[in-house]
Design an enzyme around this catalytic site. Structure first.
Site, PDB file in Angstrom:
ATOM      1  N   ILE A  10       0.321 -62.463  18.043  1.00 37.74           N
ATOM      2  CA  ILE A  10       0.790 -62.315  19.436  1.00 37.74           C
ATOM      3  C   ILE A  10      -0.023 -61.290  20.224  1.00 37.74           C
ATOM      4  CG2 ILE A  10       2.569 -60.505  19.094  1.00 37.74           C
ATOM      5  CD1 ILE A  10       4.408 -62.357  20.881  1.00 37.74           C
ATOM      6  N   ASN A  23      12.357 -51.416  17.376  1.00 35.78           N
ATOM      7  CA  ASN A  23      13.598 -50.826  16.855  1.00 35.78           C
ATOM      8  C   ASN A  23      14.167 -49.914  17.947  1.00 35.78           C
ATOM      9  OD1 ASN A  23      12.443 -48.136  16.692  1.00 35.78           O
ATOM     10  ND2 ASN A  23      11.242 -49.006  15.007  1.00 35.78           N
ATOM     11  N   ASP A  33       5.776 -54.984  15.817  1.00 37.84           N
ATOM     12  CA  ASP A  33       5.886 -53.742  16.601  1.00 37.84           C
ATOM     13  C   ASP A  33       4.626 -52.891  16.381  1.00 37.84           C
ATOM     14  OD1 ASP A  33       8.461 -51.107  16.680  1.00 37.84           O
ATOM     15  OD2 ASP A  33       6.956 -51.748  18.134  1.00 37.84           O
ATOM     16  N   SER A 116      13.709 -60.444  14.658  1.00 41.70           N
ATOM     17  CA  SER A 116      14.580 -60.184  13.486  1.00 41.70           C
ATOM     18  C   SER A 116      14.265 -61.013  12.260  1.00 41.70           C
ATOM     19  CB  SER A 116      16.071 -60.403  13.829  1.00 41.70           C
ATOM     20  OG  SER A 116      16.525 -59.382  14.663  1.00 41.70           O
ATOM     21  N   TYR A 120      13.927 -57.335   9.536  1.00 41.57           N
ATOM     22  CA  TYR A 120      15.387 -57.323   9.763  1.00 41.57           C
ATOM     23  C   TYR A 120      16.105 -58.455   9.054  1.00 41.57           C
ATOM     24  CZ  TYR A 120      15.250 -53.395  13.052  1.00 41.57           C
ATOM     25  OH  TYR A 120      15.114 -52.149  13.627  1.00 41.57           O
TER      26      TYR A 120
HETATM   27  N1  APR Z   1       2.110 -61.797  15.857  1.00 45.47           N
HETATM   28  C1  APR Z   1       3.169 -62.635  15.886  1.00 45.47           C
HETATM   29  N2  APR Z   1       4.212 -62.556  15.045  1.00 45.47           N
HETATM   30  C2  APR Z   1       4.165 -61.582  14.112  1.00 45.47           C
HETATM   31  C3  APR Z   1       3.095 -60.659  14.009  1.00 45.47           C
HETATM   32  C4  APR Z   1       2.041 -60.804  14.945  1.00 45.47           C
HETATM   33  N3  APR Z   1       0.993 -59.993  14.941  1.00 45.47           N
HETATM   34  N4  APR Z   1       3.367 -59.815  12.983  1.00 45.47           N
HETATM   35  C5  APR Z   1       4.540 -60.202  12.449  1.00 45.47           C
HETATM   36  N5  APR Z   1       5.011 -61.277  13.125  1.00 45.47           N
HETATM   37  C6  APR Z   1       6.252 -62.022  12.890  1.00 45.47           C
HETATM   38  C7  APR Z   1       6.835 -61.950  11.506  1.00 45.47           C
HETATM   39  O1  APR Z   1       6.194 -62.941  10.662  1.00 45.47           O
HETATM   40  C8  APR Z   1       8.284 -62.307  11.805  1.00 45.47           C
HETATM   41  O2  APR Z   1       8.426 -63.726  11.828  1.00 45.47           O
HETATM   42  O3  APR Z   1       7.235 -61.464  13.742  1.00 45.47           O
HETATM   43  C9  APR Z   1       8.527 -61.755  13.217  1.00 45.47           C
HETATM   44  C10 APR Z   1       9.374 -60.487  13.272  1.00 45.47           C
HETATM   45  O4  APR Z   1       9.039 -59.676  12.168  1.00 45.47           O
HETATM   46  P1  APR Z   1       9.081 -58.049  12.281  1.00 45.47           P
HETATM   47  O5  APR Z   1       7.876 -57.585  12.980  1.00 45.47           O
HETATM   48  O6  APR Z   1       9.335 -57.534  10.910  1.00 45.47           O
HETATM   49  O7  APR Z   1      10.312 -57.721  13.237  1.00 45.47           O
HETATM   50  P2  APR Z   1      11.873 -57.695  12.908  1.00 45.47           P
HETATM   51  O8  APR Z   1      12.239 -58.571  11.767  1.00 45.47           O
HETATM   52  O9  APR Z   1      12.539 -57.908  14.214  1.00 45.47           O
HETATM   53  O10 APR Z   1      12.109 -56.202  12.417  1.00 45.47           O
HETATM   54  C11 APR Z   1      11.950 -55.179  13.384  1.00 45.47           C
HETATM   55  O11 APR Z   1      10.495 -53.987  11.968  1.00 45.47           O
HETATM   56  O12 APR Z   1       8.375 -53.441  12.542  1.00 45.47           O
HETATM   57  C12 APR Z   1       9.637 -52.965  12.479  1.00 45.47           C
HETATM   58  O13 APR Z   1       9.745 -51.347  14.245  1.00 45.47           O
HETATM   59  C13 APR Z   1      10.168 -52.652  13.852  1.00 45.47           C
HETATM   60  O14 APR Z   1      12.062 -51.562  12.937  1.00 45.47           O
HETATM   61  C14 APR Z   1      11.635 -52.730  13.585  1.00 45.47           C
HETATM   62  C15 APR Z   1      11.753 -53.887  12.629  1.00 45.47           C
END
Ligand code: APR
Length: 349
Positions: A10, A23, A33, A116, A120
């Site tokens: 992304i 978060n 993130d 999530s 998450y």
């Molecule tokens: N581009 C697109 N999608 C991505 C990328 C990227 N560069 N990196 C990871 N993803 C996808 C993951 O494969 C997943 O399907 O984004 C989705 C969300 O994953 P996470 O980043 O782990 O987010 P989330 O599950 O909402 O957890 C949030 O994780 O990184 C920490 O600070 C954040 O504490 C918060 C928690």
């Protein structure tokens, strides 16, 4: 295309706004993130520090800094705790609040990761259907381009049983097609064997070459089997867009209903409405057949007006046939399957 699904990082997607799965501290983390903060540069964290955090389910915006986006919309998804702690409604509000904020900021396009579905722990299948459902609802009321960004193939799936069902439908169709092709070949060689051997050898070679060539035409367009030339010419006076507008009226549908169901934007639809001889791309023509809920013979006739046919030898065509044959006309559902099989999505590209 109002709703698109792409496989990408992304941070490399150019949209007016990208959504971050943050978060509550908004001070960065891992996953998407971390990737967004790294790509945006230190300015993003500095601005985040001024926001005073963000509650789960809410959304706050910052500038995009070094990203190819004007804004980053930070939203905080729920941590999955089994599904009985309001996780679904919190996840829905993440998307709703983020899309509303994007429109408020004047964005014409917004891209989101599966909130999530990573750290998450939200179950992937539900995370995808909630995201798709909230995008669909939002697009019913708003004109904006929404893109679901899937980071890797494994972080996207349709239900196992639907995947197997479609796979079986494709394999059966290929086997069927192969049988018909073999049948054509044997019929010809039996005739050749029955006639005088000498002169026929040359003729045999020549015709086998022609058969091969015509086969590939039939296999790829399947025009030979599904539509007779008479069919093709009988209604040649009605163009694709005339047939489209006629069928919209016959069904008492509005233009807006039709193009939203077809995952087409208003601008393209008005172009088609204004041009009797508009030549759509195949995925646009099929998208309208789905929006109009045409059955297979009606779809074949409708596509032929734009010069297309659904063959039994292309995955894209067979996935469309599968869904029409099973009465599944939800273009979001069909597009998930097309994405899962690495095919072009329905709508306009
Ligand atoms: N581009 C697109 N999608 C991505 C990328 C990227 N560069 N990196 C990871 N993803 C996808 C993951 O494969 C997943 O399907 O984004 C989705 C969300 O994953 P996470 O980043 O782990 O987010 P989330 O599950 O909402 O957890 C949030 O994780 O990184 C920490 O600070 C954040 O504490 C918060 C928690």
């Amino acid at each position: 295309m109002p709703f698109n699904i792409i496989r990408a990082d992304i941070t490399k997607v150019s949209a007016d706004a990208i959504i971050n799965a943050a978060n509550e501290s908004l001070l960065g983390g891992g996953g998407v993130d971390g990737a967004i903060h790294r790509a945006a540069g230190p300015g993003l964290l500095e601005e985040c520090r001024t926001l005073g955090g963000c509650r789960t389910g809410e959304a706050k915006a910052t500038k995009g800094y070094n990203l190819d986006s004007k804004f980053v919309i930070h939203t905080v998804g729920p941590i999955w705790r089994g599904g009985r702690n309001g996780e679904e409604s919190l996840l829905r509000s993440c998307y709703r609040n983020s899309f509303e904020l994007a429109v408020k900021l004047g964005c014409e396009s917004v891209a989101f990761p599966l909130i999530s579905a990573g750290v998450y722990g939200y179950p992937l299948r539900e995370a995808i259907s909630i995201a798709t459902d909230e995008a669909k609802k939002f697009l019913n009321e708003n004109d904006i381009e929404i893109t679901m960004v899937v980071f890797d193939r494994s972080s996207f799936d349709i239900s196992a049983e639907r995947f197997t069902d479609i796979r079986r439908y494709i394999d059966d169709a290929y086997a069927e097609e192969q049988k018909r092709a073999d049948g054509r070949r044997t019929a010809f060689s039996n005739r050749a064997a029955a006639a005088a051997p000498s002169a026929l050898r040359r003729e045999n070679k020549l015709f086998a070459g022609r058969l091969k060539a015509s086969e590939s035409v039939c296999m790829s367009e399947n025009v030979c089997d599904d539509l007779s030339a008479a069919d093709m010419f009988a209604e040649r006076d009605e163009s694709f867009s005339q047939a489209l507008l006629r069928m919209i009226d016959e069904r008492g549908m509005t233009d807006a209903q039709t193009y939203k169901l077809a995952n087409i934007d208003r601008k393209l639809f008005s172009k088609i409405r204004g041009d009797t001889h508009y030549k759509p791309k195949k995925q646009t023509a099929v998208a309208f057949a789905v929006a109009l809920k045409l059955d297979l013979p009606e779809t074949e006739k409708f596509l032929a007006k734009a010069g297309y046919a659904l063959s039994n030898s292309l995955d894209f065509d067979l996935i469309i046939k599968y869904h029409i044959a099973h009465g599944i006309y939800d273009i979001f559902v069909i597009n998930e399957a097309l994405f899962r099989f690495d095919q072009t999505l329905l709508g306009q590209n």
